[in-house]
Scaffold this active site. Structure first.
Site, short mmCIF file in Angstrom:
data_model
loop_
_atom_site.label_atom_id
_atom_site.label_comp_id
_atom_site.label_asym_id
_atom_site.label_seq_id
_atom_site.Cartn_x
_atom_site.Cartn_y
_atom_site.Cartn_z
N HIS A 2 -1.28 1.55 -4.42
CA HIS A 2 -1.66 2.96 -4.30
C HIS A 2 -0.75 3.88 -5.09
O HIS A 2 -0.68 5.07 -4.80
CB HIS A 2 -1.67 3.37 -2.82
CG HIS A 2 -2.75 2.66 -2.03
ND1 HIS A 2 -2.82 2.66 -0.66
CD2 HIS A 2 -3.82 1.92 -2.44
CE1 HIS A 2 -3.87 1.95 -0.26
NE2 HIS A 2 -4.48 1.48 -1.31
N GLN B 76 0.85 -1.19 0.00
CA GLN B 76 0.00 0.00 0.00
C GLN B 76 0.88 1.24 0.00
O GLN B 76 0.38 2.35 -0.07
CB GLN B 76 -0.85 0.03 1.27
CG GLN B 76 -1.78 -1.12 1.43
CD GLN B 76 -2.69 -0.90 2.63
OE1 GLN B 76 -3.79 -0.37 2.52
NE2 GLN B 76 -2.24 -1.31 3.79
P1 NAD Z 1 -1.48 2.92 8.39
O1 NAD Z 1 -0.72 4.19 8.54
O2 NAD Z 1 -2.93 2.93 8.36
O3 NAD Z 1 -1.05 1.94 9.56
C1 NAD Z 1 0.28 1.67 9.83
C2 NAD Z 1 0.34 0.51 10.80
O4 NAD Z 1 1.70 0.20 10.99
C3 NAD Z 1 -0.29 0.80 12.15
O5 NAD Z 1 -1.22 -0.24 12.43
C4 NAD Z 1 0.91 0.78 13.12
O6 NAD Z 1 0.56 0.19 14.35
C5 NAD Z 1 1.90 -0.09 12.38
N1 NAD Z 1 3.31 0.17 12.66
C6 NAD Z 1 3.91 1.34 12.95
N2 NAD Z 1 5.24 1.18 13.10
C7 NAD Z 1 5.49 -0.14 12.87
C8 NAD Z 1 6.68 -0.93 12.86
N3 NAD Z 1 7.89 -0.39 13.10
N4 NAD Z 1 6.56 -2.25 12.59
C9 NAD Z 1 5.35 -2.82 12.34
N5 NAD Z 1 4.19 -2.11 12.34
C10 NAD Z 1 4.26 -0.79 12.60
O7 NAD Z 1 -0.86 2.21 7.17
P2 NAD Z 1 -1.60 1.47 6.05
O8 NAD Z 1 -2.47 0.40 6.59
O9 NAD Z 1 -0.55 1.16 5.07
O10 NAD Z 1 -2.54 2.67 5.52
C11 NAD Z 1 -2.91 2.77 4.34
C12 NAD Z 1 -2.56 4.07 3.66
O11 NAD Z 1 -1.48 4.84 4.10
C13 NAD Z 1 -2.18 3.65 2.31
O12 NAD Z 1 -3.09 4.24 1.47
C14 NAD Z 1 -0.78 4.17 2.02
O13 NAD Z 1 -0.78 4.58 0.67
C15 NAD Z 1 -0.68 5.29 2.95
N6 NAD Z 1 0.64 5.67 3.49
C16 NAD Z 1 1.81 5.26 2.93
C17 NAD Z 1 3.04 5.64 3.48
C18 NAD Z 1 4.32 5.18 2.84
O14 NAD Z 1 4.37 5.01 1.63
N7 NAD Z 1 5.38 4.93 3.62
C19 NAD Z 1 3.06 6.44 4.62
C20 NAD Z 1 1.85 6.86 5.17
C21 NAD Z 1 0.65 6.45 4.60
#
Ligand code: NAD
Length: 253
Positions: free
Chosen positions: A122, A104
């Protein structure tokens, strides 16, 4: 320290599995310094997702997205490096243990770590296109354009440039979604890593695998909505757990 017997069991199941697939969310990149949306310290506690993540708002006021991108997203993307969790998945793919990563994420970290078979549900914020003539732009080119004007305009036709991400309100790329569903239906081991598993239809992917009989492992620092469906749940950082699993797998295979 994780329980040795749990890591042993997971590694044994992984070793016996023929079609392993990973599904990743923002949490896998948290240890690379890229904030998550949800979860503790998430992005949306500071910015308004109704504005910068919505196609309707982008159409109305693209400058809001671009100032957010310039001030916040671009410096983060430029400085972020893959972490041990991304490298572990790349190593599993190299050893032909992992078929693909369905993500995602929009940050390109899996590819930077060396993963080749990455299905981006995404899109990506690493490249861009003109809304009018579709001309392609790299992050570097956008950096130059952002120094001049905001929103950045196409050099060819002066159209507004947009990121190649899927905003809320847009359809997921159908080809990527089809491939992801097919991989999920046919896998025998699914690891769901760092996703709150609440954004649909993407979060459906691990469930499809489970319903088709795959073993489901969830790695997340917090509980998720699918924990009750999982065979294994590890509430620890992905950057700690995955290298341990790979190390154990190395010792038994
Ligand atoms: P989310 O932000 O909804 O959830 C992130 C999850 O990761 C949380 O449940 C949290 O508890 C967990 N988490 C945090 N640190 C962690 C670690 N070190 N190890 C394991 N788990 C950990 O993320 P999602 O479910 O991917 O949300 C979806 C949306 O967010 C997508 O549409 C995506 O495109 C977008 N998004 C992407 C990025 C990126 O590309 N890095 C960043 C922010 C949001």
């Amino acid at each position: 320290m994780l329980s040795n017997s749990l890591i042993e069991k997971i590694s044994r199941d992984l070793n016996n599995s023929k079609r392993v697939v990973a599904f990743t969310g923002a949490g896998i990149s948290a240890e690379s310094g890229i904030p998550t949306y949800r979860g503790k310290g998430g992005f949306w506690t500071k910015y308004d997702p109704d504005k910068y993540a919505s196609i309707d708002y982008f159409e109305k006021d693209p400058s809001y997205y671009w100032s957010f991108f310039k001030e916040s997203r671009k410096p983060i993307l430029e400085n972020a490096k893959p972490n041990p969790a991304h490298y572990s998945l790349a190593e599993l793919e190299k050893r032909e243990k992992l078929r693909c990563v369905i993500t995602q994420n929009i940050d390109g970290m899996h590819q930077q770590a060396g993963s080749k078979n990455v299905i981006e549900l995404h899109g990506t914020t690493r490249n861009f296109r003109c809304k009018r003539c579709e001309k392609f732009y790299t992050l570097e080119e956008i950096g130059e354009l952002l120094k001049v004007e905001l929103p950045p305009l196409c050099k060819e036709c002066k159209g507004i440039i947009r990121p190649n991400v899927i905003f809320f309100g847009e359809m997921l790329p159908q080809d990527a979604l089809r491939r992801a569903i097919s991989e999920a239906e046919n896998c025998d081991f699914m690891m769901a890593i760092g996703s709150s598993l609440v954004v649909y239809p993407a979060a459906q992917i691990p469930l499809i695998a489970k319903d088709k009989g795959a073993i489901l492992l969830i790695i997340n620092v917090e509980p998720t909505g699918l924990d009750l469906s999982a065979d294994y749940v590890i509430n620890e950082k992905a950057g700690k757990v995955l290298p341990e699993i790979v190390e154990h797998l190395n010792s038994i295979s």
